[in-house]
Design a protein around this motif. Structure first.
Motif, mmCIF file in Angstrom:
data_model
loop_
_atom_site.group_PDB
_atom_site.id
_atom_site.type_symbol
_atom_site.label_atom_id
_atom_site.label_comp_id
_atom_site.label_asym_id
_atom_site.label_seq_id
_atom_site.Cartn_x
_atom_site.Cartn_y
_atom_site.Cartn_z
ATOM 1 N N ALA A 112 0.834 -1.157 0.003
ATOM 2 C CA ALA A 112 -0.022 -0.200 0.069
ATOM 3 C C ALA A 112 1.129 1.300 -0.073
ATOM 4 C CB ALA A 112 -0.752 0.029 1.081
ATOM 5 N N MET A 113 1.935 1.260 0.698
ATOM 6 C CA MET A 113 2.860 2.334 0.670
ATOM 7 C C MET A 113 3.403 2.841 -0.595
ATOM 8 S SD MET A 113 3.884 4.630 2.967
ATOM 9 C CE MET A 113 3.782 3.924 4.953
ATOM 10 N N MET A 114 3.764 1.607 -1.285
ATOM 11 C CA MET A 114 4.263 1.960 -2.655
ATOM 12 C C MET A 114 3.234 2.391 -3.579
ATOM 13 S SD MET A 114 7.454 1.330 -2.640
ATOM 14 C CE MET A 114 7.932 1.578 -4.204
ATOM 15 N N ARG A 115 2.097 2.072 -3.213
ATOM 16 C CA ARG A 115 0.922 2.742 -4.371
ATOM 17 C C ARG A 115 0.834 4.332 -3.816
ATOM 18 N NH1 ARG A 115 -4.537 0.573 -5.705
ATOM 19 N NH2 ARG A 115 -3.532 1.613 -7.434
ATOM 20 N N LEU A 116 0.987 4.568 -2.730
ATOM 21 C CA LEU A 116 1.153 6.046 -2.204
ATOM 22 C C LEU A 116 2.202 6.567 -2.648
ATOM 23 C CD1 LEU A 116 -0.150 5.545 1.253
ATOM 24 C CD2 LEU A 116 -1.597 6.082 -0.680
ATOM 25 N N VAL A 117 3.458 5.919 -2.896
ATOM 26 C CA VAL A 117 4.605 6.536 -3.600
ATOM 27 C C VAL A 117 4.415 6.844 -4.856
ATOM 28 C CG1 VAL A 117 7.339 5.925 -4.063
ATOM 29 C CG2 VAL A 117 6.324 5.485 -1.705
ATOM 30 N N GLU A 118 3.892 6.022 -5.576
ATOM 31 C CA GLU A 118 3.660 6.133 -7.089
ATOM 32 C C GLU A 118 2.658 7.382 -7.126
ATOM 33 O OE1 GLU A 118 2.607 2.813 -9.415
ATOM 34 O OE2 GLU A 118 4.494 1.958 -9.600
ATOM 35 N N ARG A 119 1.863 7.461 -6.298
ATOM 36 C CA ARG A 119 0.914 8.579 -6.618
ATOM 37 C C ARG A 119 1.643 9.948 -6.077
ATOM 38 N NH1 ARG A 119 -4.764 5.991 -4.171
ATOM 39 N NH2 ARG A 119 -4.905 4.326 -5.636
ATOM 40 N N GLY A 120 2.819 9.840 -5.768
ATOM 41 C CA GLY A 120 3.246 11.092 -5.268
ATOM 42 C C GLY A 120 3.021 11.594 -3.796
ATOM 43 N N LYS A 121 2.200 10.813 -3.101
ATOM 44 C CA LYS A 121 1.738 11.188 -1.669
ATOM 45 C C LYS A 121 2.817 10.725 -0.566
ATOM 46 C CE LYS A 121 -2.985 10.997 -3.069
ATOM 47 N NZ LYS A 121 -3.188 12.435 -2.776
ATOM 48 N N VAL A 122 3.735 9.841 -1.065
ATOM 49 C CA VAL A 122 4.813 9.560 0.020
ATOM 50 C C VAL A 122 6.034 9.466 -0.428
ATOM 51 C CG1 VAL A 122 5.669 7.884 1.862
ATOM 52 C CG2 VAL A 122 3.031 8.273 1.641
ATOM 53 N N ASP A 123 7.014 9.983 0.112
ATOM 54 C CA ASP A 123 8.782 9.925 -0.353
ATOM 55 C C ASP A 123 9.178 9.106 0.754
ATOM 56 O OD1 ASP A 123 11.251 10.172 -0.704
ATOM 57 O OD2 ASP A 123 11.236 12.207 -1.085
ATOM 58 N N LEU A 124 9.811 7.855 0.321
ATOM 59 C CA LEU A 124 10.362 6.783 1.263
ATOM 60 C C LEU A 124 11.498 7.355 1.998
ATOM 61 C CD1 LEU A 124 10.182 3.651 -0.798
ATOM 62 C CD2 LEU A 124 8.822 4.227 0.960
ATOM 63 N N ASP A 125 12.379 8.264 1.563
ATOM 64 C CA ASP A 125 13.496 8.924 2.269
ATOM 65 C C ASP A 125 13.107 10.155 2.783
ATOM 66 O OD1 ASP A 125 15.187 6.915 1.455
ATOM 67 O OD2 ASP A 125 15.010 7.469 -0.683
ATOM 68 N N VAL A 328 11.703 -2.973 1.012
ATOM 69 C CA VAL A 328 10.347 -2.164 1.656
ATOM 70 C C VAL A 328 9.574 -3.410 2.103
ATOM 71 C CG1 VAL A 328 8.418 -0.881 0.969
ATOM 72 C CG2 VAL A 328 10.381 -0.339 -0.055
ATOM 73 N N THR A 329 9.765 -3.939 3.423
ATOM 74 C CA THR A 329 9.046 -4.834 4.150
ATOM 75 C C THR A 329 9.322 -6.007 3.942
ATOM 76 O OG1 THR A 329 6.805 -4.747 2.626
ATOM 77 C CG2 THR A 329 7.146 -3.150 4.662
ATOM 78 N N TRP A 330 10.072 -6.502 2.684
ATOM 79 C CA TRP A 330 10.257 -7.869 2.369
ATOM 80 C C TRP A 330 11.709 -8.303 2.893
ATOM 81 C CZ3 TRP A 330 6.857 -10.971 0.852
ATOM 82 C CH2 TRP A 330 5.859 -10.520 -0.101
ATOM 83 N N VAL A 331 11.721 -9.490 3.589
ATOM 84 C CA VAL A 331 13.092 -10.047 3.972
ATOM 85 C C VAL A 331 13.918 -10.288 2.584
ATOM 86 C CG1 VAL A 331 14.302 -11.943 5.165
ATOM 87 C CG2 VAL A 331 12.296 -10.868 6.101
ATOM 88 N N LEU A 332 15.015 -10.085 2.453
ATOM 89 C CA LEU A 332 15.925 -10.238 1.368
ATOM 90 C C LEU A 332 16.884 -11.209 1.547
ATOM 91 C CD1 LEU A 332 16.098 -6.853 -0.507
ATOM 92 C CD2 LEU A 332 14.295 -8.530 -0.668
ATOM 93 N N ARG A 333 16.946 -12.644 0.970
ATOM 94 C CA ARG A 333 17.605 -13.696 1.685
ATOM 95 C C ARG A 333 18.663 -14.025 0.446
ATOM 96 N NH1 ARG A 333 14.523 -19.202 3.203
ATOM 97 N NH2 ARG A 333 16.180 -20.407 3.300
ATOM 98 N N PRO A 334 19.856 -14.192 0.818
ATOM 99 C CA PRO A 334 20.758 -14.745 -0.233
ATOM 100 C C PRO A 334 20.571 -15.995 -0.325
ATOM 101 C CG PRO A 334 21.842 -14.446 1.796
ATOM 102 C CD PRO A 334 20.522 -13.853 2.102
ATOM 103 N N SER A 335 21.088 -16.559 -1.704
ATOM 104 C CA SER A 335 21.229 -18.063 -1.912
ATOM 105 C C SER A 335 22.811 -18.512 -2.119
ATOM 106 C CB SER A 335 20.231 -18.497 -3.150
ATOM 107 O OG SER A 335 20.617 -17.838 -4.092
ATOM 108 N N ALA A 336 23.128 -19.694 -2.173
ATOM 109 C CA ALA A 336 24.362 -20.147 -2.762
ATOM 110 C C ALA A 336 24.541 -19.753 -4.312
ATOM 111 C CB ALA A 336 24.445 -21.623 -2.376
#
Length: 509
Positions: A112-125, A328-336
């Motif tokens: 949902a936050m990314m949808r608001l970012v695309e609409r220019g209503k939120v800046d993640l930084d 953005v809320t996702w765990v990013l996990r490495p693999s071999a």
């Protein structure tokens, strides 16, 4: 074994032996029009059968009455229920049975936050105060500088174990955020990963303010309705008449219904309040594997925004698995194989789930359970790399346990303490004591009240075997590694400052 959670109510992200479970499957396997190569065996049907067997064996071993699973692999969809919703009133689990999904809710908030970012209503930084001018935590300098992105990648740095209940009113989330002035700062913003439920509630409050509605209404409009997730809800009133999985404890090796486990405070809906089904979870997963369009063809997010959610990770560490960091809320996990695994999952008493997608392999998987025994099954499927190898041709980073000298272990021994705030607002502690033993760390865990008085009934053993500098494999009762990892965090002076387990920081004393 993994240390027990600070409180049964603070377990948003659990060991027990099991009893035989009745298996009453309901299954659908649907080929897509254009099967995709995901790097795994071409015999996807055989892999689905192996998954069924592993789940059924785990249910019997760990005391799990009901499980629902959904997989997208090799261009085929596999949705299946196993066992029953409730041992007292048994109804078969199917792909549409409702479970709590716990912290996988965070990724819905992030979407949902990314949808608001695309609409220019939120800046993640941007600083949080751009949207919440009165926002504050215990350290006033942090309230002024912490950013929206740091809420979402769990690097805000304040105590995050706060699941206070502020009632059922529409102001529940606002009241929660106003109360956060009591939360102490553990680390500087943006520097250290520490799993943070409170940060996601702040993100939920931003969604409310920016949209001018309640969090739940905004989520319905931004995510749930467009993705046609008709079995996914925040409020118990909305699931009356549906097939709902009851939560179970495991007592004397048998699952026992615990209706008191079900309730979740509305104030923490942004961090863990959703209920959903395996079928809905797979539809959600396939959206994140896709190009950002909804089932009706309308565009919800650009491909660039979907990629941004699983890019630019914050600080890394461990959260049962080793992680590169959080996007953005996702765990990013490495693999071999240097392919990123995108993951989450959720824990609430009696309801534990796992969720992962691998975009480069067009693979997704979710498993929902209705017992504390899920804390054993899910590591078998998501911590171990069996499912990744079988369906996506990927493996975990190598981790061979080592035995270190007493001198090398000495910097890690001692007492570590973490804190949490339960729904009533009561502060409690978890204390871990480590000592060197036969080349590894041997320890005990115990919960305590705010004054440090221990609850001896909660005392348990845990161990750790290092596999590289500062990183260890958690050890089971037989002193052999289990499918989870923890690590130590050093301070600016290079000395050990924290132990991080299940994503939570324990301060070295």
């Amino acid at each position: 074994m993994d240390p027990p959670s600070l409180s049964r109510r603070t377990a948003l992200s659990g060991a027990v032996a099991g009893v035989a479970a009745l298996t009453l499957p309901s299954c659908s396997t649907k080929p897509s029009a254009a099967p995709a190569d995901n790097g795994a065996s071409s015999d996807v049907g055989a892999a689905f059968a192996e998954l069924d067997a592993k789940i059924e064996a785990g249910m019997e071993a760990y005391g799990i009455p009901g499980v629902a699973a959904a997989v997208w692999a090799g261009g085929e969809e596999h949705v299946k229920g196993y066992g029953v919703t409730n041992v007292d009133h048994p109804t078969p689990v199917d792909g549409d049975t409702i479970f709590r999904i716990g912290s996988t809710t965070k990724t819905f908030t992030g979407t949902a936050m990314m949808r608001l970012v695309e609409r220019g209503k939120v800046d993640l930084d941007a600083p949080v105060r751009r949207y919440l001018p009165d926002f504050d935590v215990a350290d006033p300098t942090v309230g002024a500088v912490v950013t929206v992105r740091q809420l979402l990648n769990h690097t805000s740095g304040w105590l995050g174990e706060d699941v206070q209940d502020f009632g059922r009113g529409d102001d529940a989330i606002a009241r929660y955020v106003a109360s956060m002035t009591r939360l102490p700062q553990l680390t500087a913003p943006g520097t250290v990963f520490a799993y943070n439920n409170a940060g996601l509630v702040v993100a939920g409050r931003i969604v409310e303010v920016v949209t001018g509605s309640t969090y739940e209404a905004a989520m319905q409009n931004l995510v749930l309705d467009p993705l046609q997730l008709g079995s996914t809800h925040y409020f118990t009133d909305d699931i009356i008449g549906l097939n709902v999985a009851a939560p179970h404890a495991v007592v004397d090796r048998k699952p026992v219904v615990e209706t008191g486990y079900w309730a979740v405070p509305r104030s923490i809906n942004p961090t863990g309040g959703l209920t959903s089904s395996a079928r809905d979870q797979l539809r959600y997963a396939r959206f994140h594997l896709g190009d950002g369009t909804a089932p009706n063809g309308s565009r919800l997010l650009s491909p660039q925004s979907l990629q941004a959610m699983r890019s630019n990770p914050g600080a890394g560490g461990t959260l049962l698995v080793e992680l590169t960091g959080m996007g953005v809320t996702w765990v990013l996990r490495p693999s071999a194989e240097n392919v990123t695994i995108v993951q989450h999952g959720g824990t609430w008493p009696g309801q534990l789930s796992g969720f992962l997608v691998v975009p480069e392999r067009n693979f997704a998987m979710t498993v929902l359970t209705n017992s504390d025994g899920g804390s054993k099954l899910l590591p078998d499927l998501f911590g171990d790399d069996w499912a990744l190898r079988r369906f996506a041709g990927l493996g975990n980073l190598p981790a061979e346990p080592r035995r270190l000298s007493a001198v090398d272990l000495a910097p890690f021994t001692g007492r570590y303490v973490a804190e949490a705030i339960d729904p009533s607002g009561t502060l409690e502690q978890m204390i871990i004591e480590f000592r060197a033993s036969d080349g590894q760390l041997d320890g005990t865990t115990v919960t305590a009240d705010a004054n440090g008085r221990p609850d001896e009934k909660s005392r348990a053993r845990m161990g750790l075997a290092f596999y590289r500098r500062d990183y260890g494999l958690n050890l089971g009762p037989d002193n052999k590694p289990v499918h989870s990892r923890s690590d130590f965090v050093r301070g600016p002076d290079g000395a050990i400052a924290w132990f991080r387990s299940r994503g939570r920081l324990y301060r070295r004393q």
